[in-house]
Write a protein that holds these residues in place. Structure first.
Motif: not given
Length: 531
Positions: A22-26, A153-160, A427-432
């Motif tokens: 999960t990254p930027p903009a809403d 790693p470290g995105t809001p989605e992965s750290a939810s 959320a398809h290619t971990l790291g990219f």
């Protein structure tokens, strides 16, 4: 599809991803209406708190009676696995499983565990019973290495805090019986002693909290329901690309997958009765509105355009960002027909509200879902609904991981919500996941070959979407790794603009056979762009 992990165990690019993102903009939230084209009569009893259920076989042994309820968007039964001590089928090790039992209807399954950072090193096998039948299937392997998917790693989605580890999902069709066995991997090493060499064996512990999730994809909205008031926009005359004034000539529908152009080359926006969208929830309305520049509110599909109309649309959508050279010679493929989330029956109430965007789309990563090849083209929407529910409810992601999906008949489907022409963060290619898009082909392609319709659909989709952002399908680009098993966090990596999942992560995804077709997809996409 066994992945190649550092420990020689392997990771995979399954259709089910294993981490979130999960990254930027809403943007906006969305909640769809219904789900499915033909689930079995009487959906299922879910142990998941988010769904109600219907009884499918009242009075059947082991299946408690439930009050009759109307057909619903689907449900999930989550059944814990237990030790199978001394089971020779498991090699005598500390395996876990689920004894053969009757359950409520489901069509897709996967094994889930608590810690998303834990890998399941071992073998997972299942057998199922087709609904209403007496005979059981043989044992089928479930792809265990699935952590190569998911949010960076470290995105809001992965750290939810909601993300869980999981195998890839497996499509088994309408079933009402299941049996599961999990065999842990045994590692052997040779050790020198005073008496000579000896071999030591160690059983790798299984992750904690193993359970099997049985997914009923539910039923989709009736095909006559959607197509609301004119929310598409008419392309202004000033948007005409140089040398292409006026309306476009129509083009015939393309042969594969029905992804052809509209009769007049443009999205039709008139004569859409307002009562057609009266059944849409606020969330479904917002999801559909994310594509309002391309299709009417509530549309089941975004119609294909011919080349001149697509170029006019490019100028209308991104004209201010184009260089003079791009305006003079716009390289973009005709927009293909795309089935919307409403078209495949997404239940928008499942996913997290809001949309997340990245900056641009510089590359496309091609995946296979590793969910098996037993589905029919008519079942593809059900498969997608099953994967969607599995990603969100079982694995804890905010939405389905892929940006687009393609079935065996060459039909293209919208994936993660936010708008098909926009740079939606997947959320398809971990790291990219940043500045890229993920395209998943439904099926498993380690040994099975993808057909021509499928490969052509990938080419048509990438020719259009990459063209919106000025990318050459036959070119190279640089992406910065967010961390993975091939490239350290922060490393700038040179990749093909159309890459396979394995190019960014040590995995066998998208399978040897599909990966071998990417060269053809690149050249065909470039030709569609007019290069």
């Amino acid at each position: 599809m066994r992945g190649l992990l550092a420990s020689s165990i392997g990771v995979t690019c399954a259709a089910a991803l294993a981490l979130p993102l999960t990254p930027p903009a809403d943007a906006a939230t969305v909640r769809p209406a219904p789900a499915a084209e033909a689930a079995s009569a009487g959906t299922v009893r879910a142990t998941s708190p988010d769904t109600r259920t219907t009884s499918t076989r009242p009075g059947a042994a082991g299946v408690p009676d439930r009050p009759d309820l109307p057909d619903l968007p689907g449900s999930t039964q989550s059944l814990p696995l237990a030790p199978l001590a001394g089971d020779r089928a498991l090699g005598g090790g500390p395996g876990q499983g689920l004894s053969r039992r009757e359950v409520r209807h489901f069509s897709l399954l996967g094994v889930v565990w608590d810690d998303p950072s834990a890998e399941l090193h071992g073998r997972v096998q299942v057998r199922t019973r087709p609904a209403g039948a007496d005979a059981w299937s043989g044992w089928q392997d479930v792809e265990t290495h699935n952590a190569d998917h998911g949010a960076d790693p470290g995105t809001p989605e992965s750290a939810s805090g909601r993300v869980r580890g999981a195998t890839a999902p497996l499509w088994v069709g309408d079933s009402d019986g299941v049996e599961v066995r999990v065999r842990p991997q045994t590692e052997r090493r040779t050790e020198e002693t005073g008496r000579g060499a000896r071999t030591l064996s160690t059983v790798v512990p299984l992750p904690a909290g193993l359970r099997v999730d049985l997914v009923d994809p539910g039923e989709a909205a009736p095909e006559h329901a959607p197509a609301g008031p004119p929310h598409g926009r008419t392309l202004p005359p000033e948007a005409d690309p140089p040398g292409e004034p006026g309306a476009a000539d129509g083009s015939d529908a393309e042969a594969s997958g029905g992804n052809g152009g509209d009769d007049d080359g443009e999205t039709k926006t008139a004569d859409m009765p307002t009562d057609m969208v009266a059944d849409m929830s606020a969330e479904a309305t917002e999801a559909s509105a994310a594509n309002e520049a391309l299709a009417p509110l509530g549309a089941l599909e975004i119609p294909g355009l011919d080349r001149p109309a697509t170029e006019r649309e490019l100028f209308a959508l991104r004209g201010a960002e184009l260089t003079q050279a791009q305006r003079a010679t716009p390289y973009i493929g005709p927009r293909p027909t795309i089935v919307t989330r409403r078209g495949w029956g997404a239940d928008e109430s499942l996913r997290e509200s809001g949309f997340r965007y990245t900056t641009t789309v510089k590359a496309a990563f091609v995946h296979h879902t590793a969910s098996g090849n037993s589905y029919t083209c008519a079942q593809a929407p059900s498969v997608i609904r099953g994967i969607y529910r599995y990603h969100v409810k079982s694995m804890g992601w905010r939405d389905i991981g892929y940006n687009f999906l393609v079935d065996r008949c060459g039909k293209i489907y919208e994936g993660r919500a936010g708008g098909v022409a926009k740079p939606v963060l997947g959320a398809h290619t971990l790291g990219f996941n940043t500045n890229s898009m993920g395209i998943a082909v439904l099926g498993t392609f380690g040994s099975a070959k993808p057909n021509a319709a499928t490969v052509d659909a990938v080419a048509r989709l990438t020719a259009w979407k990459l063209g919106l952002f000025g990318a050459n399908p036959q070119g190279k680009t640089y992406l910065t790794s967010a961390g993975g098993n091939l490239y350290a966090k922060g490393k700038s990596v040179r990749l093909n603009v159309i890459s396979g999942h394995r190019d960014g992560f040590a995995t066998e995804c998208p399978g040897k056979q599909l990966y071998g077709k990417l060269g053809s997809a690149r050249s065909t996409a470039a030709r569609y762009q007019g290069r």
